[in-house]
Design a protein around this motif. Structure first.
Motif, PDB file in Angstrom:
ATOM      1  N   PHE A  94       0.835  -1.201   0.000  1.00 63.16           N
ATOM      2  CA  PHE A  94       0.000   0.000   0.000  1.00 63.16           C
ATOM      3  C   PHE A  94       0.873   1.255   0.000  1.00 63.16           C
ATOM      4  CE2 PHE A  94      -2.769   3.269   1.664  1.00 63.16           C
ATOM      5  CZ  PHE A  94      -3.965   3.020   1.016  1.00 63.16           C
ATOM      6  N   ILE A  95       1.825   1.307   0.903  1.00 63.05           N
ATOM      7  CA  ILE A  95       2.719   2.475   0.993  1.00 63.05           C
ATOM      8  C   ILE A  95       3.572   2.588  -0.274  1.00 63.05           C
ATOM      9  CG2 ILE A  95       4.629   3.531   2.278  1.00 63.05           C
ATOM     10  CD1 ILE A  95       1.903   3.589   3.746  1.00 63.05           C
ATOM     11  N   GLN A  96       4.035   1.454  -0.781  1.00 56.70           N
ATOM     12  CA  GLN A  96       4.837   1.477  -2.007  1.00 56.70           C
ATOM     13  C   GLN A  96       4.039   2.029  -3.183  1.00 56.70           C
ATOM     14  OE1 GLN A  96       6.272  -2.491  -2.573  1.00 56.70           O
ATOM     15  NE2 GLN A  96       7.538  -2.443  -0.735  1.00 56.70           N
ATOM     16  N   GLY A  97       2.768   1.649  -3.269  1.00 51.78           N
ATOM     17  CA  GLY A  97       1.923   2.149  -4.353  1.00 51.78           C
ATOM     18  C   GLY A  97       1.690   3.644  -4.253  1.00 51.78           C
ATOM     19  N   ALA A 130       4.879   5.388  -5.176  1.00 46.86           N
ATOM     20  CA  ALA A 130       5.128   5.332  -6.617  1.00 46.86           C
ATOM     21  C   ALA A 130       4.392   6.467  -7.318  1.00 46.86           C
ATOM     22  CB  ALA A 130       4.693   3.979  -7.177  1.00 46.86           C
ATOM     23  N   ARG A 131       3.144   6.682  -6.966  1.00 40.20           N
ATOM     24  CA  ARG A 131       2.363   7.775  -7.561  1.00 40.20           C
ATOM     25  C   ARG A 131       2.963   9.127  -7.195  1.00 40.20           C
ATOM     26  NH1 ARG A 131      -0.568  10.143 -11.460  1.00 40.20           N
ATOM     27  NH2 ARG A 131      -1.647  11.895 -10.544  1.00 40.20           N
ATOM     28  N   LEU A 132       3.324   9.296  -5.934  1.00 44.19           N
ATOM     29  CA  LEU A 132       3.875  10.572  -5.491  1.00 44.19           C
ATOM     30  C   LEU A 132       5.194  10.907  -6.185  1.00 44.19           C
ATOM     31  CD1 LEU A 132       3.112  10.349  -1.656  1.00 44.19           C
ATOM     32  CD2 LEU A 132       1.863  11.639  -3.394  1.00 44.19           C
ATOM     33  N   GLY A 164       5.901   9.988  -9.245  1.00 45.19           N
ATOM     34  CA  GLY A 164       5.690  10.093 -10.676  1.00 45.19           C
ATOM     35  C   GLY A 164       5.889   8.819 -11.484  1.00 45.19           C
ATOM     36  N   LYS A 165       5.934   7.678 -10.827  1.00 50.05           N
ATOM     37  CA  LYS A 165       6.080   6.423 -11.567  1.00 50.05           C
ATOM     38  C   LYS A 165       4.745   6.043 -12.194  1.00 50.05           C
ATOM     39  CE  LYS A 165       9.853   4.582  -8.841  1.00 50.05           C
ATOM     40  NZ  LYS A 165      10.360   3.433  -8.104  1.00 50.05           N
ATOM     41  N   PRO A 166       4.797   5.367 -13.327  1.00 47.02           N
ATOM     42  CA  PRO A 166       3.541   4.935 -13.959  1.00 47.02           C
ATOM     43  C   PRO A 166       2.917   3.761 -13.205  1.00 47.02           C
ATOM     44  CG  PRO A 166       5.420   4.192 -15.236  1.00 47.02           C
ATOM     45  CD  PRO A 166       5.967   5.060 -14.134  1.00 47.02           C
ATOM     46  N   ARG A 167       1.610   3.663 -13.316  1.00 43.46           N
ATOM     47  CA  ARG A 167       0.849   2.590 -12.668  1.00 43.46           C
ATOM     48  C   ARG A 167       1.329   1.218 -13.148  1.00 43.46           C
ATOM     49  NH1 ARG A 167      -4.611   0.275 -13.131  1.00 43.46           N
ATOM     50  NH2 ARG A 167      -5.692   0.502 -11.142  1.00 43.46           N
ATOM     51  N   SER A 168       1.804   1.160 -14.369  1.00 41.03           N
ATOM     52  CA  SER A 168       2.266  -0.096 -14.958  1.00 41.03           C
ATOM     53  C   SER A 168       3.519  -0.650 -14.277  1.00 41.03           C
ATOM     54  CB  SER A 168       2.546   0.092 -16.446  1.00 41.03           C
ATOM     55  OG  SER A 168       3.557   1.065 -16.630  1.00 41.03           O
ATOM     56  N   GLU A 169       4.159   0.121 -13.412  1.00 44.12           N
ATOM     57  CA  GLU A 169       5.367  -0.344 -12.726  1.00 44.12           C
ATOM     58  C   GLU A 169       5.079  -1.137 -11.458  1.00 44.12           C
ATOM     59  OE1 GLU A 169       8.756   2.086 -12.090  1.00 44.12           O
ATOM     60  OE2 GLU A 169       8.696   2.895 -14.106  1.00 44.12           O
ATOM     61  N   TYR A 173      -2.145   3.548  -5.180  1.00 41.25           N
ATOM     62  CA  TYR A 173      -1.749   4.373  -6.322  1.00 41.25           C
ATOM     63  C   TYR A 173      -2.937   5.207  -6.793  1.00 41.25           C
ATOM     64  CZ  TYR A 173       0.507   5.674 -10.714  1.00 41.25           C
ATOM     65  OH  TYR A 173       1.071   6.383 -11.741  1.00 41.25           O
ATOM     66  N   ASP A 174      -4.085   4.550  -6.950  1.00 42.96           N
ATOM     67  CA  ASP A 174      -5.278   5.248  -7.419  1.00 42.96           C
ATOM     68  C   ASP A 174      -5.770   6.292  -6.416  1.00 42.96           C
ATOM     69  OD1 ASP A 174      -5.136   3.748  -9.732  1.00 42.96           O
ATOM     70  OD2 ASP A 174      -6.779   2.405  -9.183  1.00 42.96           O
ATOM     71  N   GLU A 175      -5.691   5.979  -5.130  1.00 44.58           N
ATOM     72  CA  GLU A 175      -6.096   6.948  -4.111  1.00 44.58           C
ATOM     73  C   GLU A 175      -5.184   8.172  -4.136  1.00 44.58           C
ATOM     74  OE1 GLU A 175      -6.474   5.107  -0.265  1.00 44.58           O
ATOM     75  OE2 GLU A 175      -8.058   3.774  -0.974  1.00 44.58           O
ATOM     76  N   ALA A 176      -3.890   7.951  -4.317  1.00 40.79           N
ATOM     77  CA  ALA A 176      -2.950   9.075  -4.403  1.00 40.79           C
ATOM     78  C   ALA A 176      -3.249   9.919  -5.638  1.00 40.79           C
ATOM     79  CB  ALA A 176      -1.509   8.562  -4.430  1.00 40.79           C
TER      80      ALA A 176
END
Length: 56
Positions: A12-15, A18-20, A22-27, A44-47
């Motif tokens: 959860f924290i990693q996702g 990742a968003r914060l 700027g990494k793509p969701r595909s990663e 990721y989606d919540e961020a």
């Protein structure tokens, strides 16, 4: 999670991070259908929603 794991180790924290950062969701590093992937994608989606709410 083992005794040496920290909150930042959680999918959860990693996702969210990742968003914060700027990494793509595909990663997402977790396999399709896993609980870890579901948590990573959710965070990721919540961020992403938080980012959109802050935009003028």
């Amino acid at each position: 999670m083992d005794a040496t794991a920290t909150a930042s180790d959680s999918p959860f924290i990693q996702g969210r991070n990742a968003r914060l950062y700027g990494k793509p969701r595909s990663e997402c590093p977790y396999p399709e259908g896993s609980e870890e992937r579901a948590a990573w994608i959710q965070a990721y989606d919540e961020a992403a929603k938080t980012d959109e709410a802050r935009s003028p």
